[in-house]
Write a protein that holds these residues in place. Structure first.
Motif, PDB file in Angstrom:
ATOM      1  N   GLU A  86       0.833  -1.207   0.000  1.00  0.00           N
ATOM      2  CA  GLU A  86       0.000   0.000   0.000  1.00  0.00           C
ATOM      3  C   GLU A  86       0.869   1.259   0.000  1.00  0.00           C
ATOM      4  O   GLU A  86       0.575   2.233  -0.709  1.00  0.00           O
ATOM      5  N   SER A  87       1.940   1.242   0.756  1.00  0.00           N
ATOM      6  CA  SER A  87       2.850   2.391   0.777  1.00  0.00           C
ATOM      7  C   SER A  87       3.526   2.579  -0.570  1.00  0.00           C
ATOM      8  O   SER A  87       3.688   3.714  -1.056  1.00  0.00           O
ATOM      9  N   TYR A  88       3.902   1.489  -1.191  1.00  0.00           N
ATOM     10  CA  TYR A  88       4.534   1.568  -2.509  1.00  0.00           C
ATOM     11  C   TYR A  88       3.532   2.081  -3.545  1.00  0.00           C
ATOM     12  O   TYR A  88       3.880   2.884  -4.428  1.00  0.00           O
ATOM     13  N   ALA A  89       2.287   1.637  -3.431  1.00  0.00           N
ATOM     14  CA  ALA A  89       1.250   2.119  -4.348  1.00  0.00           C
ATOM     15  C   ALA A  89       1.070   3.630  -4.220  1.00  0.00           C
ATOM     16  O   ALA A  89       0.904   4.340  -5.228  1.00  0.00           O
ATOM     17  N   ALA A  90       1.116   4.131  -2.996  1.00  0.00           N
ATOM     18  CA  ALA A  90       0.984   5.575  -2.790  1.00  0.00           C
ATOM     19  C   ALA A  90       2.146   6.321  -3.429  1.00  0.00           C
ATOM     20  O   ALA A  90       1.976   7.425  -3.979  1.00  0.00           O
ATOM     21  N   LEU A  91       3.333   5.714  -3.387  1.00  0.00           N
ATOM     22  CA  LEU A  91       4.503   6.326  -4.010  1.00  0.00           C
ATOM     23  C   LEU A  91       4.355   6.382  -5.526  1.00  0.00           C
ATOM     24  O   LEU A  91       4.697   7.385  -6.166  1.00  0.00           O
ATOM     25  N   LEU A  92       3.817   5.311  -6.119  1.00  0.00           N
ATOM     26  CA  LEU A  92       3.683   5.224  -7.563  1.00  0.00           C
ATOM     27  C   LEU A  92       2.477   5.987  -8.103  1.00  0.00           C
ATOM     28  O   LEU A  92       2.419   6.294  -9.300  1.00  0.00           O
ATOM     29  N   ALA A  93       1.505   6.283  -7.250  1.00  0.00           N
ATOM     30  CA  ALA A  93       0.222   6.812  -7.717  1.00  0.00           C
ATOM     31  C   ALA A  93       0.344   8.066  -8.577  1.00  0.00           C
ATOM     32  O   ALA A  93      -0.308   8.153  -9.635  1.00  0.00           O
ATOM     33  N   PRO A  94       1.134   9.079  -8.207  1.00  0.00           N
ATOM     34  CA  PRO A  94       1.236  10.262  -9.074  1.00  0.00           C
ATOM     35  C   PRO A  94       1.800   9.940 -10.455  1.00  0.00           C
ATOM     36  O   PRO A  94       1.358  10.511 -11.464  1.00  0.00           O
ATOM     37  N   GLN A 259      20.848  -0.911 -22.844  1.00  0.00           N
ATOM     38  CA  GLN A 259      22.053  -1.487 -22.260  1.00  0.00           C
ATOM     39  C   GLN A 259      21.881  -1.644 -20.754  1.00  0.00           C
ATOM     40  O   GLN A 259      21.339  -0.767 -20.087  1.00  0.00           O
ATOM     41  N   GLY A 260      22.352  -2.761 -20.250  1.00  0.00           N
ATOM     42  CA  GLY A 260      22.442  -2.935 -18.810  1.00  0.00           C
ATOM     43  C   GLY A 260      21.178  -3.452 -18.164  1.00  0.00           C
ATOM     44  O   GLY A 260      20.063  -3.068 -18.533  1.00  0.00           O
ATOM     45  N   THR A 261      21.352  -4.343 -17.191  1.00  0.00           N
ATOM     46  CA  THR A 261      20.236  -4.925 -16.445  1.00  0.00           C
ATOM     47  C   THR A 261      20.434  -4.688 -14.958  1.00  0.00           C
ATOM     48  O   THR A 261      21.535  -4.376 -14.498  1.00  0.00           O
ATOM     49  N   VAL A 262      19.360  -4.856 -14.222  1.00  0.00           N
ATOM     50  CA  VAL A 262      19.394  -4.689 -12.777  1.00  0.00           C
ATOM     51  C   VAL A 262      18.418  -5.681 -12.150  1.00  0.00           C
ATOM     52  O   VAL A 262      17.382  -5.998 -12.733  1.00  0.00           O
ATOM     53  N   VAL A 263      18.767  -6.189 -10.988  1.00  0.00           N
ATOM     54  CA  VAL A 263      17.840  -7.032 -10.233  1.00  0.00           C
ATOM     55  C   VAL A 263      17.024  -6.116  -9.331  1.00  0.00           C
ATOM     56  O   VAL A 263      17.589  -5.378  -8.520  1.00  0.00           O
ATOM     57  N   THR A 264      15.714  -6.172  -9.492  1.00  0.00           N
ATOM     58  CA  THR A 264      14.843  -5.193  -8.856  1.00  0.00           C
ATOM     59  C   THR A 264      13.535  -5.821  -8.403  1.00  0.00           C
ATOM     60  O   THR A 264      13.074  -6.804  -8.989  1.00  0.00           O
ATOM     61  N   ARG A 265      12.935  -5.249  -7.362  1.00  0.00           N
ATOM     62  CA  ARG A 265      11.587  -5.631  -6.947  1.00  0.00           C
ATOM     63  C   ARG A 265      10.545  -4.630  -7.444  1.00  0.00           C
ATOM     64  O   ARG A 265       9.383  -4.676  -7.051  1.00  0.00           O
ATOM     65  N   ALA A 266      10.944  -3.705  -8.288  1.00  0.00           N
ATOM     66  CA  ALA A 266      10.095  -2.575  -8.651  1.00  0.00           C
ATOM     67  C   ALA A 266       8.756  -2.980  -9.235  1.00  0.00           C
ATOM     68  O   ALA A 266       7.745  -2.307  -8.997  1.00  0.00           O
ATOM     69  N   PHE A 267       8.707  -4.067  -9.997  1.00  0.00           N
ATOM     70  CA  PHE A 267       7.505  -4.389 -10.749  1.00  0.00           C
ATOM     71  C   PHE A 267       6.543  -5.318 -10.025  1.00  0.00           C
ATOM     72  O   PHE A 267       5.334  -5.213 -10.195  1.00  0.00           O
ATOM     73  N   THR A 268       7.074  -6.254  -9.253  1.00  0.00           N
ATOM     74  CA  THR A 268       6.202  -7.295  -8.677  1.00  0.00           C
ATOM     75  C   THR A 268       6.375  -7.491  -7.180  1.00  0.00           C
ATOM     76  O   THR A 268       5.613  -8.242  -6.575  1.00  0.00           O
ATOM     77  N   GLY A 269       7.377  -6.873  -6.588  1.00  0.00           N
ATOM     78  CA  GLY A 269       7.642  -7.138  -5.182  1.00  0.00           C
ATOM     79  C   GLY A 269       8.519  -8.348  -4.953  1.00  0.00           C
ATOM     80  O   GLY A 269       8.762  -8.730  -3.808  1.00  0.00           O
ATOM     81  N   ARG A 270       9.007  -8.941  -6.042  1.00  0.00           N
ATOM     82  CA  ARG A 270       9.954 -10.053  -5.943  1.00  0.00           C
ATOM     83  C   ARG A 270      11.137  -9.742  -6.839  1.00  0.00           C
ATOM     84  O   ARG A 270      10.973  -9.223  -7.948  1.00  0.00           O
ATOM     85  N   SER A 271      12.335 -10.093  -6.376  1.00  0.00           N
ATOM     86  CA  SER A 271      13.547  -9.780  -7.127  1.00  0.00           C
ATOM     87  C   SER A 271      13.521 -10.417  -8.508  1.00  0.00           C
ATOM     88  O   SER A 271      13.225 -11.612  -8.651  1.00  0.00           O
ATOM     89  N   TYR A 283      12.287   4.001  -8.914  1.00  0.00           N
ATOM     90  CA  TYR A 283      11.500   3.436  -7.819  1.00  0.00           C
ATOM     91  C   TYR A 283      12.026   2.103  -7.299  1.00  0.00           C
ATOM     92  O   TYR A 283      11.558   1.614  -6.273  1.00  0.00           O
ATOM     93  N   GLY A 284      12.978   1.504  -7.996  1.00  0.00           N
ATOM     94  CA  GLY A 284      13.434   0.172  -7.624  1.00  0.00           C
ATOM     95  C   GLY A 284      13.948   0.063  -6.206  1.00  0.00           C
ATOM     96  O   GLY A 284      13.667  -0.911  -5.498  1.00  0.00           O
ATOM     97  N   SER A 285      14.685   1.055  -5.746  1.00  0.00           N
ATOM     98  CA  SER A 285      15.281   0.983  -4.407  1.00  0.00           C
ATOM     99  C   SER A 285      14.236   1.100  -3.305  1.00  0.00           C
ATOM    100  O   SER A 285      14.513   0.769  -2.149  1.00  0.00           O
ATOM    101  N   ARG A 286      13.020   1.551  -3.662  1.00  0.00           N
ATOM    102  CA  ARG A 286      11.981   1.745  -2.659  1.00  0.00           C
ATOM    103  C   ARG A 286      10.880   0.692  -2.726  1.00  0.00           C
ATOM    104  O   ARG A 286       9.894   0.766  -1.980  1.00  0.00           O
ATOM    105  N   ALA A 287      11.038  -0.281  -3.603  1.00  0.00           N
ATOM    106  CA  ALA A 287      10.029  -1.331  -3.744  1.00  0.00           C
ATOM    107  C   ALA A 287      10.201  -2.375  -2.647  1.00  0.00           C
ATOM    108  O   ALA A 287      11.311  -2.836  -2.387  1.00  0.00           O
TER     109      ALA A 287
END
Length: 350
Positions: A86-94, A259-271, A283-287
């Motif tokens: 829910e907190s992440y959704a509030a961050l993404l909402a705007p 170019q370049g990849t990153v391991v992130t939870r930004a999209f689904t909440g799983r790495s 937003y990746g660092s805050r997911a």
């Protein structure tokens, strides 16, 4: 336990088509790989049981060779995950509002796990593999009694002992280079072993057969892993640009131009490993670690980005070798990989 395990009966080929859930895996892709001499997996995740049945039956209508199906084992549902999503959704909402999209509501589901186990026990593909966690022992037993081999995905060498205790038939060793979600049972977010080191470590710890996965793009790269004790090598990103794959156009373009990849939870909440875009970088660092809650939050925005071809609004899954995709028809690519493997073996004198 450094000696390699014997390959299972179905593993008559060292080239495996990895499951790629969410669109890229198709019956046409799997059939082309099977007919070219590879072992394909269908992706069962995110599909309804009815759609999964149609895919399995559709593949059987197009090939008589063996294949596997991958499903997601249920993830833990911890109370803190809902609040974090829910907190992440509030961050993404705007950001979503600026794109004209309303985010989804965070929620938990198990992806119809029990119904899919029932279905796969009935249809009995050669292999069922699990990602995101361990299947219950009763599910393993039921599938094995139906004549299905059960494999699990691991990212850490220590997970091999858990797999042995569960009684599974083999391991998918997913190295850090792999595109898409981390498939092992524990998602710490920390960097993990590359595929070569993971295979070496597993061969020292277990006699279970191992399929190696992680950033592989050529048969010669796979050949090295077979010399380390893997019974086969799985290719995912390598097949994303094939015409038979269900890869979105925006994704195909990004594979060749970003170019370049990153391991992130930004999209689904799983790495998961993806190409860099504005979403991962902003937003990746805050997911939070909250799957599938975050997955449901972001699904409308990602669907919008895919429909409009907006690469910054899409999860662009890709392994570290994405710049070397070849864009060949799947059968031609599979035969090329098998040829490269054979040539590597010839040069090695094995």
């Amino acid at each position: 336990m450094s000696s390699p395990a014997s390959a299972p009966d179905w593993a008559r080929t060292p080239v495996v088509l990895a499951p790629m859930a969410g669109g890229p895996s198709t019956v046409a892709l799997a059939a082309a790989v099977a007919e070219a001499g590879g072992f394909p997996f269908l992706a069962g995740a995110y599909l309804t049981p009815e759609r999964l049945r149609a895919d399995v039956e559709g593949l059987r209508s197009r090939t008589s060779t063996a294949f596997g199906v991958n499903v997601f084992a249920p993830s833990p549902d911890e109370p803190a995950m809902l609040a974090a999503a829910e907190s992440y959704a509030a961050l993404l909402a705007p950001w979503a509002a600026a794109a004209g999209v309303q985010l989804g509501a965070p929620r938990y589901d198990d992806d119809a796990f029990a119904a899919k186990v029932d279905l796969l026990a009935e249809l009995a593909p050669a292999v069922v593999s699990f990602a995101f966690g361990w299947p219950p022992a009763r599910a393993v037993d039921r599938l094995q009694r139906a004549g299905v081999q059960v494999w699990v995905t691991v990212n850490e060498p220590a997970e091999a002992e858990w797999a042995r205790e569960l009684g599974v038939d083999g391991l998918v060793a997913q190295g850090w280079e792999a595109g898409g979600h981390r498939g092992g049972p524990v998602d710490t977010g920390a960097e993990q072993l590359p595929v070569r080191e993971l295979v070496r470590a597993l061969r020292e710890q277990t006699s279970l057969p191992v399929i190696a996965a992680g950033g592989l793009m050529t048969g010669s790269e796979a050949a090295e892993l077979l010399t380390l004790g893997a019974c086969a090598a799985a290719f995912g990103t390598a097949f994303l640009s094939c015409p038979e794959a269900g890869t979105a156009d925006v994704h195909r373009h990004a594979l060749a131009h970003r170019q370049g990849t990153v391991v992130t939870r930004a999209f689904t909440g799983r790495s998961a490993r993806a190409l860099h875009n504005a979403w991962t970088d902003g937003y990746g660092s805050r997911a939070p670690a909250a799957y599938p809650h975050v997955h449901h939050v972001t699904a409308p925005l990602r669907a919008h980005g895919k429909a409009l071809g907006e690469a910054d609004l899409v999860h662009l899954w890709a392994g570290t070798g994405h710049g070397r995709t070849r864009g060949l028809p799947a059968g031609d690519l599979c035969r090329t990989l098998l040829g490269e493997l054979a040539e590597a073996a010839r040069r090695a004198g094995t």
